[in-house]
Design a protein around this motif. Sequence first.
Motif, short mmCIF file in Angstrom:
data_model
loop_
_atom_site.label_atom_id
_atom_site.label_comp_id
_atom_site.label_asym_id
_atom_site.label_seq_id
_atom_site.Cartn_x
_atom_site.Cartn_y
_atom_site.Cartn_z
N GLU A 1 0.85 -1.11 0.07
CA GLU A 1 -0.03 -0.06 0.04
C GLU A 1 0.87 1.31 0.00
N THR A 2 1.78 1.11 0.66
CA THR A 2 2.82 2.46 0.91
C THR A 2 3.53 2.58 -0.56
N TYR A 3 3.93 1.71 -1.12
CA TYR A 3 4.49 1.67 -2.61
C TYR A 3 3.84 2.09 -3.37
N LEU A 4 2.47 1.72 -3.52
CA LEU A 4 1.36 2.23 -4.57
C LEU A 4 1.18 3.53 -4.32
N ALA A 5 0.90 3.85 -3.03
CA ALA A 5 0.76 5.26 -2.67
C ALA A 5 1.98 6.33 -3.09
N SER A 6 3.11 5.79 -3.35
CA SER A 6 4.10 6.66 -3.54
C SER A 6 4.36 6.89 -5.05
N LEU A 7 3.55 6.35 -5.96
CA LEU A 7 3.67 6.46 -7.47
C LEU A 7 2.86 7.70 -7.98
N PRO A 8 3.20 8.07 -8.89
CA PRO A 8 2.61 9.30 -9.57
C PRO A 8 1.15 8.83 -9.74
N PRO A 9 0.00 9.74 -9.87
CA PRO A 9 -1.38 9.47 -9.86
C PRO A 9 -1.85 8.36 -11.03
N ALA A 10 -1.48 8.85 -12.28
CA ALA A 10 -1.88 7.97 -13.55
C ALA A 10 -1.09 6.52 -13.29
N LYS A 11 0.12 6.44 -12.87
CA LYS A 11 0.51 5.08 -12.69
C LYS A 11 0.16 4.31 -11.61
N ARG A 12 -0.07 5.13 -10.42
CA ARG A 12 -0.77 4.38 -9.31
C ARG A 12 -1.99 3.92 -9.68
N ALA A 13 -2.86 4.40 -10.34
CA ALA A 13 -4.34 4.12 -10.76
C ALA A 13 -3.95 2.71 -11.55
N ASP A 14 -3.17 2.46 -12.54
CA ASP A 14 -3.02 1.58 -13.12
C ASP A 14 -2.50 0.38 -12.61
N MET A 15 -1.52 0.77 -11.56
CA MET A 15 -0.80 -0.39 -10.66
C MET A 15 -1.75 -0.73 -9.84
N GLU A 16 -2.60 -0.15 -9.11
CA GLU A 16 -3.77 -0.50 -8.18
C GLU A 16 -4.74 -1.27 -9.02
N GLN A 17 -5.20 -1.05 -10.27
CA GLN A 17 -6.25 -1.75 -11.06
C GLN A 17 -5.31 -3.11 -11.14
N TYR B 1 10.26 -13.54 -20.10
CA TYR B 1 9.69 -13.57 -18.54
C TYR B 1 8.73 -12.18 -18.27
N CYS B 2 9.12 -11.26 -19.14
CA CYS B 2 8.63 -9.81 -18.72
C CYS B 2 7.64 -9.38 -19.92
N ILE B 3 6.82 -8.56 -19.41
CA ILE B 3 5.79 -8.04 -20.14
C ILE B 3 5.88 -6.53 -19.95
N LYS B 4 6.28 -5.59 -20.72
CA LYS B 4 6.37 -4.03 -20.46
C LYS B 4 5.42 -3.32 -21.19
N PHE B 5 4.75 -2.27 -20.58
CA PHE B 5 3.94 -1.60 -21.26
C PHE B 5 4.04 -0.01 -20.73
N LYS B 6 3.53 0.94 -21.44
CA LYS B 6 3.32 2.19 -20.84
C LYS B 6 2.45 2.33 -19.98
N LYS B 7 1.29 2.17 -20.39
CA LYS B 7 0.09 2.18 -19.71
C LYS B 7 -1.10 1.11 -19.64
N LEU B 8 -1.84 1.00 -18.80
CA LEU B 8 -2.89 -0.28 -18.99
C LEU B 8 -3.61 0.02 -20.22
N ALA B 9 -3.93 1.19 -20.57
CA ALA B 9 -5.03 1.58 -21.84
C ALA B 9 -4.29 1.04 -23.06
N ASP B 10 -3.03 0.49 -22.93
CA ASP B 10 -2.22 0.38 -24.22
C ASP B 10 -2.40 -1.12 -24.35
#
Length: 135
Positions: A8-24, A114-123
Amino acid sequence: MSTINQIETYLASLPPAKRADMEQLHERILRTLPGCRLWFLDGKNDEGKVVSNPNIGYGETAIKYADGTTREFYRIGLSANTVGISVYVMGLEDKDLLRNTLSDRLGKATVTGYCIKFKKLADIDVAVLMEAVVL
């Protein structure tokens, strides 16, 4: 601090847009893998030096090293990075499985062994990403 509090602390530390994607993604993975073991790695080595981005881990697998030793580790990892988000799928024997089965359906993402990388969830197509979570 408990693992849940660290996450929860880690997620709260992220910038808002990235935090929203990570929380989802975090919530979606928890629904996909109910009751899985949770991990949090802060990205620091034993000396306290930062060696990676923090990771939220889900589930369990055994990582096998070249010298024959093994160690317990998470099976799915979730991490924010400077460019976007990374999802790690650990313990796959076939290093081409993710590329061969998901990359053409996933959307705007880079897929390695072993890794999937993307800029944002909408992508990406999150349903396809969840296929990787249950491999």
